[in-house]
Design an enzyme around this catalytic site. Structure first.
Site, PDB file in Angstrom:
ATOM      1  N   ASN A 216      -8.068  -8.823   3.946  1.00 28.35           N
ATOM      2  CA  ASN A 216      -7.681  -7.558   3.303  1.00 28.35           C
ATOM      3  C   ASN A 216      -7.866  -7.687   1.794  1.00 28.35           C
ATOM      4  O   ASN A 216      -8.330  -8.717   1.309  1.00 28.35           O
ATOM      5  CB  ASN A 216      -6.235  -7.194   3.678  1.00 28.35           C
ATOM      6  CG  ASN A 216      -5.271  -8.285   3.252  1.00 28.35           C
ATOM      7  OD1 ASN A 216      -5.143  -8.596   2.068  1.00 28.35           O
ATOM      8  ND2 ASN A 216      -4.622  -8.921   4.232  1.00 28.35           N
ATOM      9  N   ASP A 285      -2.163  -9.220  10.458  1.00 36.64           N
ATOM     10  CA  ASP A 285      -1.298  -9.103  11.639  1.00 36.64           C
ATOM     11  C   ASP A 285      -1.999  -9.625  12.888  1.00 36.64           C
ATOM     12  O   ASP A 285      -1.343 -10.029  13.843  1.00 36.64           O
ATOM     13  CB  ASP A 285      -0.895  -7.644  11.839  1.00 36.64           C
ATOM     14  CG  ASP A 285       0.148  -7.225  10.801  1.00 36.64           C
ATOM     15  OD1 ASP A 285       1.006  -8.065  10.475  1.00 36.64           O
ATOM     16  OD2 ASP A 285       0.075  -6.083  10.297  1.00 36.64           O
ATOM     17  N   LYS A 295     -22.522 -19.257  14.578  1.00 37.94           N
ATOM     18  CA  LYS A 295     -22.638 -17.925  13.988  1.00 37.94           C
ATOM     19  C   LYS A 295     -23.038 -16.917  15.074  1.00 37.94           C
ATOM     20  O   LYS A 295     -24.001 -17.170  15.830  1.00 37.94           O
ATOM     21  CB  LYS A 295     -23.693 -17.960  12.879  1.00 37.94           C
ATOM     22  CG  LYS A 295     -23.842 -16.645  12.170  1.00 37.94           C
ATOM     23  CD  LYS A 295     -24.903 -16.716  11.097  1.00 37.94           C
ATOM     24  CE  LYS A 295     -25.200 -15.323  10.594  1.00 37.94           C
ATOM     25  NZ  LYS A 295     -26.381 -15.280   9.755  1.00 37.94           N
ATOM     26  N   PRO A 311       1.632 -14.790  14.283  1.00 40.89           N
ATOM     27  CA  PRO A 311       3.097 -14.896  14.174  1.00 40.89           C
ATOM     28  C   PRO A 311       3.579 -14.165  12.932  1.00 40.89           C
ATOM     29  O   PRO A 311       2.848 -14.074  11.940  1.00 40.89           O
ATOM     30  CB  PRO A 311       3.323 -16.410  14.032  1.00 40.89           C
ATOM     31  CG  PRO A 311       2.022 -16.977  13.625  1.00 40.89           C
ATOM     32  CD  PRO A 311       0.951 -16.069  14.124  1.00 40.89           C
ATOM     33  N   ASP A 312       4.781 -13.625  13.007  1.00 37.78           N
ATOM     34  CA  ASP A 312       5.360 -12.958  11.827  1.00 37.78           C
ATOM     35  C   ASP A 312       6.104 -14.022  11.015  1.00 37.78           C
ATOM     36  O   ASP A 312       7.163 -14.502  11.419  1.00 37.78           O
ATOM     37  CB  ASP A 312       6.298 -11.831  12.260  1.00 37.78           C
ATOM     38  CG  ASP A 312       6.623 -10.943  11.077  1.00 37.78           C
ATOM     39  OD1 ASP A 312       7.251 -11.449  10.124  1.00 37.78           O
ATOM     40  OD2 ASP A 312       6.218  -9.768  11.077  1.00 37.78           O
ATOM     41  N   PHE A 329       7.994  -7.629   1.245  1.00 35.07           N
ATOM     42  CA  PHE A 329       7.293  -6.489   0.646  1.00 35.07           C
ATOM     43  C   PHE A 329       6.785  -5.634   1.808  1.00 35.07           C
ATOM     44  O   PHE A 329       6.481  -6.166   2.877  1.00 35.07           O
ATOM     45  CB  PHE A 329       6.095  -6.966  -0.198  1.00 35.07           C
ATOM     46  CG  PHE A 329       6.440  -7.237  -1.629  1.00 35.07           C
ATOM     47  CD1 PHE A 329       7.261  -8.301  -1.963  1.00 35.07           C
ATOM     48  CD2 PHE A 329       5.933  -6.435  -2.645  1.00 35.07           C
ATOM     49  CE1 PHE A 329       7.579  -8.561  -3.283  1.00 35.07           C
ATOM     50  CE2 PHE A 329       6.242  -6.683  -3.975  1.00 35.07           C
ATOM     51  CZ  PHE A 329       7.070  -7.750  -4.304  1.00 35.07           C
ATOM     52  N   LYS A 347      13.034  -7.082  10.478  1.00 35.40           N
ATOM     53  CA  LYS A 347      12.775  -8.484  10.105  1.00 35.40           C
ATOM     54  C   LYS A 347      14.030  -9.155   9.540  1.00 35.40           C
ATOM     55  O   LYS A 347      13.974 -10.269   9.063  1.00 35.40           O
ATOM     56  CB  LYS A 347      11.618  -8.554   9.098  1.00 35.40           C
ATOM     57  CG  LYS A 347      10.311  -7.958   9.662  1.00 35.40           C
ATOM     58  CD  LYS A 347       9.115  -8.243   8.765  1.00 35.40           C
ATOM     59  CE  LYS A 347       7.878  -7.515   9.283  1.00 35.40           C
ATOM     60  NZ  LYS A 347       6.632  -8.224   8.995  1.00 35.40           N
TER      61      LYS A 347
HETATM   62  O1  PMT Z   1      -1.951  -9.176  -3.994  1.00 36.18           O
HETATM   63  P1  PMT Z   1      -2.037  -7.929  -4.827  1.00 36.18           P
HETATM   64  O2  PMT Z   1      -3.460  -7.448  -4.958  1.00 36.18           O
HETATM   65  O3  PMT Z   1      -1.338  -8.073  -6.144  1.00 36.18           O
HETATM   66  O4  PMT Z   1      -1.288  -6.770  -4.013  1.00 36.18           O
HETATM   67  C1  PMT Z   1       0.091  -6.829  -3.837  1.00 36.18           C
HETATM   68  C2  PMT Z   1       0.476  -6.379  -2.420  1.00 36.18           C
HETATM   69  C3  PMT Z   1       0.130  -4.926  -2.234  1.00 36.18           C
HETATM   70  C4  PMT Z   1      -0.236  -7.213  -1.367  1.00 36.18           C
HETATM   71  C5  PMT Z   1       2.034  -6.604  -2.310  1.00 36.18           C
HETATM   72  O5  PMT Z   1       2.678  -5.846  -3.297  1.00 36.18           O
HETATM   73  C6  PMT Z   1       2.568  -6.193  -0.943  1.00 36.18           C
HETATM   74  O6  PMT Z   1       2.944  -5.055  -0.718  1.00 36.18           O
HETATM   75  N1  PMT Z   1       2.643  -7.168  -0.018  1.00 36.18           N
HETATM   76  C7  PMT Z   1       2.989  -6.959   1.406  1.00 36.18           C
HETATM   77  C8  PMT Z   1       1.751  -6.621   2.135  1.00 36.18           C
HETATM   78  C9  PMT Z   1       1.924  -6.291   3.566  1.00 36.18           C
HETATM   79  O7  PMT Z   1       0.931  -6.284   4.223  1.00 36.18           O
HETATM   80  O8  PMT Z   1       3.129  -6.070   4.048  1.00 36.18           O
HETATM   81  P2  PMT Z   1       3.457  -5.773   5.595  1.00 36.18           P
HETATM   82  O9  PMT Z   1       4.105  -4.451   5.596  1.00 36.18           O
HETATM   83  O10 PMT Z   1       2.330  -6.016   6.507  1.00 36.18           O
HETATM   84  O11 PMT Z   1       4.489  -6.913   5.899  1.00 36.18           O
HETATM   85  C10 PMT Z   1       5.886  -6.828   5.606  1.00 36.18           C
HETATM   86  C11 PMT Z   1       6.406  -8.182   5.202  1.00 36.18           C
HETATM   87  O12 PMT Z   1       6.203  -9.113   6.274  1.00 36.18           O
HETATM   88  C12 PMT Z   1       5.699  -8.782   4.002  1.00 36.18           C
HETATM   89  O13 PMT Z   1       6.679  -9.430   3.231  1.00 36.18           O
HETATM   90  C13 PMT Z   1       4.705  -9.760   4.608  1.00 36.18           C
HETATM   91  O14 PMT Z   1       4.449 -10.860   3.735  1.00 36.18           O
HETATM   92  C14 PMT Z   1       5.440 -10.221   5.842  1.00 36.18           C
HETATM   93  N2  PMT Z   1       4.565 -10.583   6.978  1.00 36.18           N
HETATM   94  C15 PMT Z   1       3.717  -9.691   7.542  1.00 36.18           C
HETATM   95  C16 PMT Z   1       2.965 -10.042   8.635  1.00 36.18           C
HETATM   96  C17 PMT Z   1       3.057 -11.368   9.121  1.00 36.18           C
HETATM   97  N3  PMT Z   1       2.315 -11.761  10.153  1.00 36.18           N
HETATM   98  N4  PMT Z   1       3.861 -12.239   8.534  1.00 36.18           N
HETATM   99  C18 PMT Z   1       4.614 -11.871   7.467  1.00 36.18           C
HETATM  100  O15 PMT Z   1       5.367 -12.690   6.937  1.00 36.18           O
END
Ligand code: PMT
Length: 409
Positions: A216, A285, A295, A311-312, A329, A347
């Site tokens: 991403n 995810d 390849k 995994p989360d 975040f 979470k």
């Molecule tokens: O890196 P930059 O370009 O500065 O951009 C910053 C950002 C937009 C990436 C950052 O501000 C942000 O929002 N990060 C979270 C991105 C995200 O994809 O969040 P989510 O809604 O998918 O996940 C929620 C939370 O679970 C996050 O804290 C994430 O780190 C965590 N997570 C998600 C999926 C996973 N498999 N494991 C996790 O720990």
């Protein structure tokens, strides 16, 4: 959290230890160990006379860094020159400070490394005198001390008692724990003193075949800015970073990872030493159910990839025991606050930072961001600002919430 108040003050501090040539130099070895045990990063400068009393090798082994000896050593200057050393230090402590070194400091001499660095640094300077009692009592030494004290140099000790020369009186260097305590007291306390913070940042890459991956747009900027702000607030900061092109912030331990599985493994390794976890990483995810060994060749018009859930990571963090204070975040493009509130509950996060990534110029890749902090104490919107500035504001808010849960003993 490190409960010891000396460790809190010293954690993540950069202490430059100057060792002059006196018998008390043997105590400097213990001082290095003490300062490091309290979480400080210690570098050592020795005068040539000091090397007659204790070897640079001992100090190198204890400090974990090469010892600095000479002002005019091109190799040493190339690695970390005297001006760089002077800039690096949060504090210069000279222990032992002999009568000769005190005199040279008072004169402002710059003809050897230790006194040159003392002249060049803007950091506070402390001296722990050590000498024969008659030398200590001599009017010349006392005048030098007055000169140094008038310049703001802190004088620690000396203690009184029996001396190596067989005499009794004032002139013994203070013991290492006492000097470490006094050095700690010279620092202001900070918001996250001694707190062990782990931050994830950037994207993950999930391999499809040896040359392709799913990922991403995360640049890592938000997470790196938070790591810089946490370290500046006194935290021992570990930054677990996906593939990004950013320099490591100062005083931050960086662990580079590629995939979500790597990131999980690095987080699990860091968890036993984590008081506060901040997940800014945009973790993929899903990952390809199978990684092709060769390849994949272009053949059919369409190609389907089977994906499997990753995994989360942050949910694993909140299941850990002991459980760190956990901040997530949420990057969302619609119904941002509602989704973020749900994620906080699902979470089991203490706090979530909602990030509307549909707004141009903020969120992924950009240098600015605007967010809403959501916790059990309420919600607070923060307008668009540079990520560096936002990181300082967020670290304040996170430290406030953390300290409410962990009042100082
Ligand atoms: O890196 P930059 O370009 O500065 O951009 C910053 C950002 C937009 C990436 C950052 O501000 C942000 O929002 N990060 C979270 C991105 C995200 O994809 O969040 P989510 O809604 O998918 O996940 C929620 C939370 O679970 C996050 O804290 C994430 O780190 C965590 N997570 C998600 C999926 C996973 N498999 N494991 C996790 O720990």
């Amino acid at each position: 959290m490190v409960a010891n108040p000396v460790s809190q003050r010293l954690s993540n501090r950069r202490i430059l230890l100057g060792i002059a040539g006196g018998i008390a130099a043997y105590k400097s070895a213990e001082l290095v160990r003490r300062l490091r045990d309290h979480g400080a990063d210690v570098r050592v400068i020795m005068t040539r006379a000091a090397t007659e009393f204790i070897t640079p090798m001992t100090l190198q082994a204890l400090s974990g860094h090469p010892v600095h000896l000479d002002l005019l050593d091109p190799a040493a200057e190339a690695a970390m020159g005297h001006i760089e050393l002077a800039r690096w230090a949060d504090l210069l402590v000279i222990a032992p400070a002999t009568a000769n070194t005190l005199s040279r400091l008072a004169e402002g001499r710059a003809d050897e490394l230790l006194t040159a660095v003392a002249l060049a640094t803007r950091a506070p300077v402390a001296v722990a005198p050590a000498m024969n009692q008659a030398m200590w009592a001599n009017a010349a030494t006392q005048a030098n001390l007055q000169t140094l004290a008038a310049r703001g140099i802190r004088v620690m000790g000396p203690a009184e008692g029996s001396q190596a020369c067989g005499e009794v009186g004032a002139g013994r260097m203070l013991e290492a724990p006492d000097i470490a305590d006094r050095v700690a007291a010279m620092f202001e306390s900070r918001l996250l003193d001694g707190v062990r913070v782990v931050i994830t940042a950037g994207p993950t890459r999930e391999a499809i075949d040896p040359v392709r991956f799913i990922s991403n747009h995360s640049s890592g900027r938000m997470g790196f800015a938070l790591a810089r702000a946490a370290a500046a607030a006194g935290a021992h900061t570990t930054l677990i970073a996906g593939p990004v092109h950013l320099p490591t912030p100062e005083r931050v331990q960086r662990v580079d990872v590629v995939s979500a599985a790597d990131m999980l493994a690095a987080v699990e390794t860091a968890l036993p030493d984590c008081d506060l976890f901040i997940g800014t990483a945009a973790v993929a995810d899903y990952r390809p159910a199978e990684v092709a060994q060769q390849k994949i060749k272009k053949q059919a018009e369409t190609l389907s990839l089977a994906l499997t859930r990753n995994p989360d990571i942050i949910s694993r963090v909140t299941q850990a025991s002991p459980r760190p204070f956990t901040v997530g975040f949420a990057a969302e493009t619609n119904d941002v606050l509602a989704y973020a509130r749900n994620k906080r509950e699902a979470k089991r996060l203490d706090m979530i930072i909602a990030n509307d990534v549909s707004v141009p110029g903020i969120g992924f890749e950009s240098t600015e961001n605007a967010v809403t902090i959501i916790s059990s104490h309420g919600e607070q919107s923060l307008d668009r600002m540079p990520k560096e500035q936002l990181a300082d504001t967020l670290i304040h808010a996170i430290a406030d919430a953390y300290s409410q849960q962990h009042p100082n003993p």
